[in-house]
Design an enzyme around this catalytic site. Structure first.
Site, PDB file in Angstrom:
ATOM      1  N   ASN A   1      -6.728  10.156 -11.064  1.00 34.11           N
ATOM      2  CA  ASN A   1      -8.089  10.652 -10.892  1.00 34.11           C
ATOM      3  C   ASN A   1      -8.417  11.545 -12.090  1.00 34.11           C
ATOM      4  O   ASN A   1      -7.639  11.665 -13.036  1.00 34.11           O
ATOM      5  CB  ASN A   1      -8.273  11.362  -9.554  1.00 34.11           C
ATOM      6  CG  ASN A   1      -7.440  12.627  -9.423  1.00 34.11           C
ATOM      7  OD1 ASN A   1      -6.977  13.202 -10.409  1.00 34.11           O
ATOM      8  ND2 ASN A   1      -7.249  13.088  -8.196  1.00 34.11           N
TER       9      ASN A   1
ATOM     10  N   LYS B   1       1.011  10.198   0.297  1.00 34.19           N
ATOM     11  CA  LYS B   1       0.322   9.261  -0.580  1.00 34.19           C
ATOM     12  C   LYS B   1       0.855   7.841  -0.442  1.00 34.19           C
ATOM     13  O   LYS B   1       0.086   6.884  -0.434  1.00 34.19           O
ATOM     14  CB  LYS B   1       0.412   9.723  -2.034  1.00 34.19           C
ATOM     15  CG  LYS B   1      -0.257  11.068  -2.290  1.00 34.19           C
ATOM     16  CD  LYS B   1      -0.459  11.346  -3.756  1.00 34.19           C
ATOM     17  CE  LYS B   1      -1.553  10.497  -4.324  1.00 34.19           C
ATOM     18  NZ  LYS B   1      -2.878  10.750  -3.740  1.00 34.19           N
TER      19      LYS B   1
ATOM     20  N   THR C   1     -10.312   7.253 -11.581  1.00 38.92           N
ATOM     21  CA  THR C   1     -11.274   7.428 -10.497  1.00 38.92           C
ATOM     22  C   THR C   1     -11.985   8.756 -10.695  1.00 38.92           C
ATOM     23  O   THR C   1     -11.366   9.785 -10.968  1.00 38.92           O
ATOM     24  CB  THR C   1     -10.586   7.370  -9.127  1.00 38.92           C
ATOM     25  OG1 THR C   1      -9.568   8.369  -9.048  1.00 38.92           O
ATOM     26  CG2 THR C   1      -9.945   6.001  -8.909  1.00 38.92           C
TER      27      THR C   1
ATOM     28  N   ASN D   1       4.171  11.781   4.970  1.00 40.26           N
ATOM     29  CA  ASN D   1       4.023  13.164   5.402  1.00 40.26           C
ATOM     30  C   ASN D   1       3.256  13.233   6.706  1.00 40.26           C
ATOM     31  O   ASN D   1       2.409  12.368   6.985  1.00 40.26           O
ATOM     32  CB  ASN D   1       3.229  13.987   4.372  1.00 40.26           C
ATOM     33  CG  ASN D   1       3.988  14.229   3.089  1.00 40.26           C
ATOM     34  OD1 ASN D   1       5.209  14.354   3.091  1.00 40.26           O
ATOM     35  ND2 ASN D   1       3.261  14.299   1.987  1.00 40.26           N
TER      36      ASN D   1
ATOM     37  N   GLY E   1     -17.816   7.269  -9.790  1.00 42.26           N
ATOM     38  CA  GLY E   1     -17.299   5.911  -9.838  1.00 42.26           C
ATOM     39  C   GLY E   1     -15.939   5.798 -10.486  1.00 42.26           C
ATOM     40  O   GLY E   1     -15.084   6.678 -10.337  1.00 42.26           O
TER      41      GLY E   1
ATOM     42  N   ASP F   1     -14.673  14.765   3.976  1.00 43.33           N
ATOM     43  CA  ASP F   1     -13.276  15.106   3.681  1.00 43.33           C
ATOM     44  C   ASP F   1     -12.780  14.110   2.636  1.00 43.33           C
ATOM     45  O   ASP F   1     -12.741  12.910   2.895  1.00 43.33           O
ATOM     46  CB  ASP F   1     -12.447  15.018   4.969  1.00 43.33           C
ATOM     47  CG  ASP F   1     -10.989  15.404   4.771  1.00 43.33           C
ATOM     48  OD1 ASP F   1     -10.578  15.650   3.627  1.00 43.33           O
ATOM     49  OD2 ASP F   1     -10.251  15.435   5.774  1.00 43.33           O
TER      50      ASP F   1
ATOM     51  N   ALA G   1      -7.263  11.535   0.930  1.00 47.82           N
ATOM     52  CA  ALA G   1      -6.884  10.115   0.948  1.00 47.82           C
ATOM     53  C   ALA G   1      -7.917   9.191   0.315  1.00 47.82           C
ATOM     54  O   ALA G   1      -7.736   7.971   0.345  1.00 47.82           O
ATOM     55  CB  ALA G   1      -6.562   9.625   2.351  1.00 47.82           C
ATOM     56  N   ALA G   2      -8.958   9.731  -0.301  1.00 45.77           N
ATOM     57  CA  ALA G   2      -9.936   8.852  -0.958  1.00 45.77           C
ATOM     58  C   ALA G   2      -9.276   8.065  -2.089  1.00 45.77           C
ATOM     59  O   ALA G   2      -9.450   6.843  -2.209  1.00 45.77           O
ATOM     60  CB  ALA G   2     -11.104   9.675  -1.489  1.00 45.77           C
ATOM     61  N   GLY G   3      -8.503   8.758  -2.926  1.00 41.56           N
ATOM     62  CA  GLY G   3      -7.818   8.066  -4.008  1.00 41.56           C
ATOM     63  C   GLY G   3      -6.794   7.072  -3.509  1.00 41.56           C
ATOM     64  O   GLY G   3      -6.642   5.978  -4.069  1.00 41.56           O
ATOM     65  N   ASP G   4      -6.086   7.429  -2.442  1.00 45.97           N
ATOM     66  CA  ASP G   4      -5.105   6.508  -1.865  1.00 45.97           C
ATOM     67  C   ASP G   4      -5.786   5.266  -1.310  1.00 45.97           C
ATOM     68  O   ASP G   4      -5.262   4.149  -1.421  1.00 45.97           O
ATOM     69  CB  ASP G   4      -4.329   7.199  -0.750  1.00 45.97           C
ATOM     70  CG  ASP G   4      -3.521   8.383  -1.248  1.00 45.97           C
ATOM     71  OD1 ASP G   4      -3.118   8.367  -2.426  1.00 45.97           O
ATOM     72  OD2 ASP G   4      -3.298   9.319  -0.465  1.00 45.97           O
TER      73      ASP G   4
END
Length: 302
Positions: free
Chosen positions: A186, A41, A222, A12, A227, A248, A251-254
């Site tokens: 998550n 993602k 997650t 994207n 943690g 921000d 994209a933390a999980g990615d």
């Protein structure tokens, strides 16, 4: 064919607006910044795995427009094999409209565009990449029949299969669980999958146990600043994370998924792989944007 990690998923262009807070229904707010950045993602996870040391190939679909060309060029610049990033004629590239508030939380709306054109037939045309993989990663931003085909084929080939069930809208098909080696939701996704409110390591363990009852082999939930909760049939672990000031969370999980996969591909232990993913995600949330926020391996502790 040298791909060790193959990502099947979305690409994207992110359209990002900074805002003091997220609006409520019917409200108009004045934002204080706009930018575009490569995202999706699938592409985010591919970039994270590549920056954190893995050899990566991407299977996905963009539109035949400027955004599509920019996204492909960005992945190539990261050293990612893009021979299977296809262009669909007559459709736009997928976009994500992202609101990010001053606390670093976000709200996202996705228009699939070219991602909806990643059909099982297009996937099959690049079966050689799956055959060359050690690890195959999938998410839920492309058509579900294609996700299912990915899981079946990767499992059939004996590859390590990672499914990030995002964005989740409800329970997964029951027959998917046995095809997945690592299921990584998550807290909100785990809640949607199980019906259990997940807001702590204890509730995450309950959700993980329910997912394992459905056939999941290994579950990593997650939990943001709390943690990661890991569980399998013989043990469970809660791995906390050092606190950071989030700018921000996009994209933390990615970033976690990509880092985890990169470490597994390098032969590291489960705990080390989780640790690398956590370190990378913690640094990513201190920076704005999706792919621009993802760190390189040299930026993390040895």
């Amino acid at each position: 064919m040298q791909a060790k990690v193959v990502v099947v998923g979305s690409l994207n262009m992110d359209l990002i607006v900074r805002t003091p807070r997220l609006p409520v229904g019917g409200e108009t707010l004045a934002g204080h910044g706009f930018s575009t950045a490569p995202g999706g993602k699938g592409a985010n996870q591919a970039v994270a795995a590549a920056r954190l040391g893995a050899q990566v190939a991407m299977i996905g679909c963009v539109g035949d427009d400027a955004y599509g060309a920019e996204l492909r060029a960005g992945l190539i610049a990261e050293g990612i094999d893009c021979r299977a990033v296809m262009s669909a004629t007559g459709v736009p590239t997928g976009i994500a409209a992202i609101l990010v508030d001053d606390a670093g939380q976000n709200a996202i709306i996705i228009a699939a565009g070219g991602n909806a054109e990643l059909t099982p037939a297009r996937l099959t045309a690049h079966d050689a990449l799956l055959q060359a993989a050690d690890i195959v990663i999938a998410q839920l931003e492309v058509p579900l029949p294609t996700v299912e085909a990915t899981l079946y084929r990767a499992h059939e080939l004996g590859r390590t299969v990672i499914l990030n069930p995002a964005p989740a809208t409800g329970p997964l098909p029951a027959h998917w669980y046995g095809l997945v080696d690592y299921l990584i939701p998550n807290e909100s996704e785990a809640a949607l999958l199980t019906g259990i409110q997940v807001d702590s390591p204890q509730s995450a363990l309950l959700a993980a146990q329910r997912l394992m009852e459905r056939g999941a082999r290994r579950v990593l939930i997650t939990l943001g600043s709390q943690g990661v909760l890991y569980a399998d049939s013989t043990r469970h672990l809660h791995l906390p994370v050092d606190p950071v000031v989030a700018v921000d969370t996009t994209a933390a999980g990615d970033t976690f998924v990509g880092g985890f996969a990169a470490a597994l591909a390098a032969g590291q232990s489960l705990e080390a792989a989780i640790g690398l993913g956590q370190q990378a995600a913690a640094l990513a949330v201190t920076r704005p944007g999706a792919q621009p926020s993802i760190p390189y391996r040299h930026e993390l502790p040895a």
